[in-house]
Design a protein around this motif. Structure first.
Motif, PDB file in Angstrom:
ATOM      1  N   GLU A  72       2.098   1.941  -3.235  1.00 20.62           N
ATOM      2  CA  GLU A  72       1.238   2.539  -4.360  1.00 20.62           C
ATOM      3  C   GLU A  72       1.145   3.987  -4.120  1.00 20.62           C
ATOM      4  O   GLU A  72       0.792   4.670  -5.156  1.00 20.62           O
ATOM      5  CB  GLU A  72      -0.095   1.778  -3.884  1.00 20.62           C
ATOM      6  N   GLN A  73       0.913   4.349  -2.739  1.00 18.71           N
ATOM      7  CA  GLN A  73       0.780   5.831  -2.540  1.00 18.71           C
ATOM      8  C   GLN A  73       1.997   6.788  -2.909  1.00 18.71           C
ATOM      9  O   GLN A  73       2.036   7.842  -3.393  1.00 18.71           O
ATOM     10  CB  GLN A  73       0.623   6.011  -0.932  1.00 18.71           C
ATOM     11  N   GLN A  74       3.301   5.881  -2.812  1.00 16.96           N
ATOM     12  CA  GLN A  74       4.502   6.457  -3.414  1.00 16.96           C
ATOM     13  C   GLN A  74       4.485   6.955  -4.749  1.00 16.96           C
ATOM     14  O   GLN A  74       4.753   7.938  -5.319  1.00 16.96           O
ATOM     15  CB  GLN A  74       5.802   5.808  -2.791  1.00 16.96           C
ATOM     16  N   MET A  79       3.319  10.359  -3.173  1.00 14.28           N
ATOM     17  CA  MET A  79       3.192  10.583  -1.646  1.00 14.28           C
ATOM     18  C   MET A  79       4.859  10.499  -1.313  1.00 14.28           C
ATOM     19  O   MET A  79       5.478   9.525  -1.537  1.00 14.28           O
ATOM     20  CB  MET A  79       2.586   9.779  -0.910  1.00 14.28           C
ATOM     21  N   LYS A 100       1.787   7.396  -6.493  1.00 11.52           N
ATOM     22  CA  LYS A 100       1.021   8.557  -6.762  1.00 11.52           C
ATOM     23  C   LYS A 100       1.731   9.965  -6.265  1.00 11.52           C
ATOM     24  O   LYS A 100       1.167  10.924  -6.273  1.00 11.52           O
ATOM     25  CB  LYS A 100      -0.342   8.503  -5.913  1.00 11.52           C
ATOM     26  N   PHE A 122       0.994  -1.366   0.008  1.00 14.06           N
ATOM     27  CA  PHE A 122      -0.046  -0.016  -0.149  1.00 14.06           C
ATOM     28  C   PHE A 122       0.909   1.461   0.054  1.00 14.06           C
ATOM     29  O   PHE A 122       0.635   2.261  -0.950  1.00 14.06           O
ATOM     30  CB  PHE A 122      -1.125  -0.068   1.202  1.00 14.06           C
ATOM     31  N   ALA A 123       2.061   1.217   0.760  1.00 15.01           N
ATOM     32  CA  ALA A 123       2.769   2.179   0.686  1.00 15.01           C
ATOM     33  C   ALA A 123       3.413   2.833  -0.569  1.00 15.01           C
ATOM     34  O   ALA A 123       3.607   3.753  -1.073  1.00 15.01           O
ATOM     35  CB  ALA A 123       3.842   2.214   2.037  1.00 15.01           C
ATOM     36  N   GLU A 129      -2.061   6.695   3.750  1.00 17.85           N
ATOM     37  CA  GLU A 129      -2.600   7.536   2.534  1.00 17.85           C
ATOM     38  C   GLU A 129      -2.811   8.970   2.766  1.00 17.85           C
ATOM     39  O   GLU A 129      -2.522   9.807   1.666  1.00 17.85           O
ATOM     40  CB  GLU A 129      -4.177   7.139   2.569  1.00 17.85           C
ATOM     41  N   GLN A 130      -2.969   9.646   4.135  1.00 14.88           N
ATOM     42  CA  GLN A 130      -2.986  10.974   4.188  1.00 14.88           C
ATOM     43  C   GLN A 130      -1.612  11.543   4.433  1.00 14.88           C
ATOM     44  O   GLN A 130      -1.666  12.860   4.282  1.00 14.88           O
ATOM     45  CB  GLN A 130      -3.825  11.035   5.418  1.00 14.88           C
ATOM     46  N   GLY A 145       1.638   9.775   4.803  1.00 16.60           N
ATOM     47  CA  GLY A 145       3.028   9.026   4.175  1.00 16.60           C
ATOM     48  C   GLY A 145       3.933   8.625   5.255  1.00 16.60           C
ATOM     49  O   GLY A 145       4.574   7.785   4.811  1.00 16.60           O
TER      50      GLY A 145
END
Length: 387
Positions: free
Chosen positions: A26-28, A32, A30, A23-24, A344-345, A347
């Motif tokens: 995936e956020q990265q 983050m 994007k 998940f981390a 998500e919010q 990082g």
């Protein structure tokens, strides 16, 4: 062909560490920027002396045979280290055994001492390897409450008499993971008395013994009067000497217990790469020089993160050592959901408390594995959470 797992595999759920990492990332992707405080992997490089020693020995063609077990060089260094820093004397030939990192030793050890349906006393929350080892042995866990009023030390008085009578093994971890409680000689005397009364072997996980930030170093369980009769201690060079990838640790203590564990180990593996053993011996012989910098660095990180979280209204478990901060967040949301929301919010990657047991609900474990400026930034980011 259908590949079917064994029934025992039902005991092992996929690790949440993997889910957090995916998940981390995936956020990265994007955009983050992550601040990873999840895994307790040291970010400080091993001392140059150790890197050079390992490099030189690894060049020798003679270094690549089976070692089968711990070298005399390594066992003697462990004995010298314990005498020097803990005032504990052991016979290196009969009271020291090597393991391929403490994780391997912790997971395999219950197999050597516990029959199916024996009870193993441990804590909730507690390090995940304990539960894995208990499951492999077919034993039953009994989770001792952590007494917050006594600094989160396990409350032995809360163990029912019938459980204590059936117990074979007691696993303690001080300073702990995830809860970095500190031991006292008075508490360890209570442990020795309990072990003698119920004929229970004590395993003390001392992986964070070099992580102390105020006053004296944590007490070795084996320094307690009578402890050598009832117990063993496992320690690792992963954290204290930044040798996590080298996978080298040891168990020390009661000679009969070491003999039994040695018999198991002789059927499991063929030892550790000799240059790693020699490098570990060098590290132990220069422990004071190497670990002084570690303590200075982690003490500052510990202060910054603990105080930062307190300022945000988090309730932080008091500690004077260890590699982690154990903190209760001020939001009405379960810990797994909160961990993913935080990534998500903000990082900031943390481990939900329930990873370590049901009593970890509402808590997060944060590892002190980033420099001070990043820890300050993590606190600032956590201010922006919208839950």
């Amino acid at each position: 062909m259908k590949i079917v797992p064994s029934e025992k595999m039902s005991l092992f759920e996929p690790s949440i560490f993997g889910d957090l990492k995916v998940f981390a990332k995936e956020q990265q992707a994007k955009g983050m920027k992550l601040i990873d405080l999840s895994l307790g992997s040291p970010d400080i490089a091993p001392h140059e002396m150790l890197r050079n020693h390992l490099s030189e020995l690894s060049k020798k063609p003679s270094s690549y045979g089976y070692t089968l077990a711990a070298s005399n060089e390594f066992k003697s260094a462990v004995a010298r280290y314990y005498k020097r820093v803990n005032q504990v004397e052991v016979d290196p030939s009969t009271q020291v055994i090597q393991t391929i990192g403490s994780q391997e030793g912790l997971v395999h050890l219950p197999i050597a001492f516990c029959d199916p349906d024996d009870y193993v006393l441990t804590t909730n929350p507690g390090y995940v390897a304990y539960a894995a080892g208990i499951s492999l042995a077919g034993a039953k866990p009994y989770y001792i409450p952590l007494d917050e009023n006594r600094g989160f030390v396990p409350n032995l008085q809360a163990i029912p008499e019938d459980i204590a009578q059936k117990a074979k093994l007691l696993i303690l971890n001080m300073p702990g993971n995830p809860v970095p409680m500190s031991p006292s000689i008075e508490y360890f005397k209570e442990v020795v008395e309990f072990a003698k009364k119920y004929n229970v072997l004590v395993l003390h996980d001392a992986a964070y013994s070099e992580f102390y930030f105020t006053g004296d170093r944590p007490i070795s369980f084996l320094a307690t009067p009578g402890a050598m009769e009832v117990g063993i201690e496992i320690n690792s060079l992963s954290k204290s000497f930044s040798l996590a990838g080298a996978r080298v640790a040891y168990i020390i203590g009661n000679a009969e217990a070491i003999k039994i564990m040695s018999r198991l180990k002789s059927n499991l593996d063929f030892g550790i790469f000799d240059p790693i053993q020699s490098t570990a011996a060098l590290a132990l012989d220069h422990a004071e020089e190497i670990t002084a910098n570690l303590r200075s660095t982690f003490a500052e990180r510990h202060h910054v993160l603990m105080n930062g979280l307190k300022d945000l209204g988090w309730t932080v478990a008091p500690s004077n050592g260890g590699m982690f901060v154990w903190a209760k967040y001020p939001y009405d949301i379960n810990s797994v959901s909160f961990a993913f929301k935080a990534i998500e919010q903000t990082g900031v990657v943390m481990v939900p408390g329930t990873t370590f047991g049901s009593q970890g609900e509402g808590f997060m474990r944060l590892a002190l594995v980033q420099d001070v400026e990043l820890l300050k930034e993590a606190v600032e980011r956590l201010k922006t959470l919208s839950i």
